[in-house]
Design an enzyme around this catalytic site. Structure first.
Site, PDB file in Angstrom:
ATOM      1  N   GLN A   9       0.658  -1.085  -0.288  1.00 31.67           N
ATOM      2  CA  GLN A   9       0.041  -0.565   0.340  1.00 31.67           C
ATOM      3  C   GLN A   9       0.532   0.790   0.103  1.00 31.67           C
ATOM      4  O   GLN A   9       1.338   1.240   0.684  1.00 31.67           O
ATOM      5  CB  GLN A   9      -0.698   0.327   1.626  1.00 31.67           C
ATOM      6  CG  GLN A   9      -1.639   0.854   0.921  1.00 31.67           C
ATOM      7  CD  GLN A   9      -3.062   0.320   2.183  1.00 31.67           C
ATOM      8  OE1 GLN A   9      -3.273  -0.922   2.084  1.00 31.67           O
ATOM      9  NE2 GLN A   9      -4.140   1.083   2.376  1.00 31.67           N
ATOM     10  N   SER A  88       3.694  -6.438   3.082  1.00 28.22           N
ATOM     11  CA  SER A  88       2.672  -6.572   3.325  1.00 28.22           C
ATOM     12  C   SER A  88       1.551  -6.452   2.498  1.00 28.22           C
ATOM     13  O   SER A  88       1.585  -7.969   2.051  1.00 28.22           O
ATOM     14  CB  SER A  88       2.696  -4.972   3.781  1.00 28.22           C
ATOM     15  OG  SER A  88       1.028  -5.061   4.773  1.00 28.22           O
ATOM     16  N   LEU A  89       0.773  -6.347   1.791  1.00 29.48           N
ATOM     17  CA  LEU A  89      -0.419  -6.163   1.239  1.00 29.48           C
ATOM     18  C   LEU A  89       0.136  -7.382  -0.368  1.00 29.48           C
ATOM     19  O   LEU A  89       0.326  -8.257  -0.762  1.00 29.48           O
ATOM     20  CB  LEU A  89      -0.675  -4.931   0.675  1.00 29.48           C
ATOM     21  CG  LEU A  89      -1.363  -5.321  -0.874  1.00 29.48           C
ATOM     22  CD1 LEU A  89      -3.159  -6.533  -1.100  1.00 29.48           C
ATOM     23  CD2 LEU A  89      -1.644  -4.186  -1.825  1.00 29.48           C
ATOM     24  N   ARG A 113      -9.156  -8.539   3.305  1.00 32.70           N
ATOM     25  CA  ARG A 113      -8.469  -8.368   3.730  1.00 32.70           C
ATOM     26  C   ARG A 113      -8.547  -6.969   4.650  1.00 32.70           C
ATOM     27  O   ARG A 113      -8.444  -5.901   4.944  1.00 32.70           O
ATOM     28  CB  ARG A 113      -6.610  -8.377   3.356  1.00 32.70           C
ATOM     29  CG  ARG A 113      -5.974  -7.543   4.335  1.00 32.70           C
ATOM     30  CD  ARG A 113      -4.631  -8.609   3.301  1.00 32.70           C
ATOM     31  NE  ARG A 113      -3.353  -8.237   4.108  1.00 32.70           N
ATOM     32  CZ  ARG A 113      -2.539  -6.630   3.901  1.00 32.70           C
ATOM     33  NH1 ARG A 113      -2.901  -5.837   2.958  1.00 32.70           N
ATOM     34  NH2 ARG A 113      -1.900  -6.603   4.648  1.00 32.70           N
ATOM     35  N   HIS A 196      -0.193  -3.476  10.870  1.00 33.66           N
ATOM     36  CA  HIS A 196       0.951  -4.305  11.579  1.00 33.66           C
ATOM     37  C   HIS A 196       1.051  -3.933  12.727  1.00 33.66           C
ATOM     38  O   HIS A 196       1.937  -3.733  13.442  1.00 33.66           O
ATOM     39  CB  HIS A 196       2.020  -4.292  10.119  1.00 33.66           C
ATOM     40  CG  HIS A 196       2.040  -4.554   9.479  1.00 33.66           C
ATOM     41  ND1 HIS A 196       1.685  -6.034   8.944  1.00 33.66           N
ATOM     42  CD2 HIS A 196       1.857  -4.091   7.936  1.00 33.66           C
ATOM     43  CE1 HIS A 196       1.964  -6.647   7.458  1.00 33.66           C
ATOM     44  NE2 HIS A 196       1.516  -4.526   6.916  1.00 33.66           N
ATOM     45  N   GLN A 245       0.539 -12.162   9.468  1.00 30.99           N
ATOM     46  CA  GLN A 245       0.853 -10.834   9.463  1.00 30.99           C
ATOM     47  C   GLN A 245       0.091  -9.223   9.054  1.00 30.99           C
ATOM     48  O   GLN A 245       1.330  -8.233  10.331  1.00 30.99           O
ATOM     49  CB  GLN A 245       0.390 -10.561   7.778  1.00 30.99           C
ATOM     50  CG  GLN A 245       1.279 -10.511   7.066  1.00 30.99           C
ATOM     51  CD  GLN A 245       1.177  -9.754   5.284  1.00 30.99           C
ATOM     52  OE1 GLN A 245       0.018  -8.987   5.389  1.00 30.99           O
ATOM     53  NE2 GLN A 245       1.759  -9.857   4.425  1.00 30.99           N
TER      54      GLN A 245
END
Length: 293
Positions: A9, A88-89, A113, A196, A245
């Protein structure tokens, strides 16, 4: 050895993926399939929307995923990764590119998500901040010392660049202490919430159920996952790490270091922007980097 990496992102821009859609029949087919799966014309927002349209988490995450994954698929036989990783993503993009997840399942999970994270953001006022020029250990120590608010290290991006995540009040306290400790900058980010961090627990719980019921196959190469920066090929371990995650830090520095230790000398970023190429060069200036959009 070639390592393909996939952005997260923040890499989005208006017009992303349009050249793929216009020039490649397979890309056009997959984008149209994505519109059907999502139930709205994400291509309209990607190709000709506004920055504000793209900043919506429910749009941002699938948009970046689609740009990255469709790009990998259009490479055909030229896409031969020795290893993959995503920030991440981007980990979901990496798993689809490495054939551990189907395109449809990957997009469905990313959409869930994004929506789960948006809901979690609305529960608690929270944010993130970038911290520059302070050792990771010092940042971790300061965050750990703030016990009356939630503040944790969220992204270990490269040496001297770390992102912290937590409650609004916690981030304010941490930024003040980090600057006093010698950080060059401690700058709050324009994000929807504390990604996170433990504040994403409602989203983690919601996504866990979806991940558990999704088929994950053995990938065609090793996937270096954010949670522990280690290579994985066992579907059960991949699932476990994927579920963890959302509330765990992105260990990008360690992931890249481990990939290099395992033989990677050529990193190719697939998707919008060039953020990961810059981070990789700061982690190790000797490796080759390039990007495809």
């Amino acid at each position: 050895m070639k390592a393909y990496v996939f952005p997260g992102q923040g890499a989005q821009f208006v017009g992303m993926g349009k050249n793929l859609y216009d020039q490649n029949p397979l890309a056009k087919q997959l984008f149209e399939q994505a519109n059907d799966i999502l139930g709205f014309q994400i291509t309209d927002l990607m190709f000709a929307g506004t920055d504000d349209d793209l900043k919506q988490t429910k749009v941002t995450q699938p948009a970046i995923f689609l740009h990255s994954v469709i790009l990998a698929k259009t490479l055909g036989d030229n896409f031969r990764p020795d290893m993959v990783a995503g920030h991440s993503l981007g980990e979901f993009s990496a798993l689809v590119a490495a054939q551990a997840l189907s395109f449809e399942d990957g997009l469905t999970l990313v959409s869930k998500r994004a929506q789960a994270m948006q809901k979690a953001c609305e529960l608690t006022p929270s944010t993130m901040a970038a911290v520059l020029a302070l050792p990771d250990e010092e940042v971790e120590k300061i965050c750990a010392g703030i016990t009356n608010e939630v503040v944790v290290c969220a992204n270990f991006n490269c040496p001297g660049q770390l992102v912290i995540s937590g409650s609004e009040a916690g981030i304010d306290i941490a930024c003040e202490q980090l600057l006093a400790a010698g950080a060059k900058r401690a700058l709050k980010l324009k994000v929807g919430g504390a990604f996170h961090s433990p504040l994403m627990e409602p989203a983690r719980a919601e996504l866990a159920e979806a991940i558990q019921t999704t088929t994950i196959n053995q990938p065609v190469c090793q996937v270096y996952q954010n949670v522990n920066a280690k290579a994985a090929t066992d579907p059960a371990i991949i699932k476990e790490n994927l579920i963890a995650q959302l509330t765990s830090p992105v260990r990008w520095t360690q992931s890249v270091q481990n990939m290099i230790a395992d033989g990677a000398d050529h990193f190719i970023e697939l998707g919008p922007g060039n953020v990961l190429q810059g981070l990789i060069k700061k982690i190790n200036k000797d490796v080759q980097t390039e990007g495809l959009q």
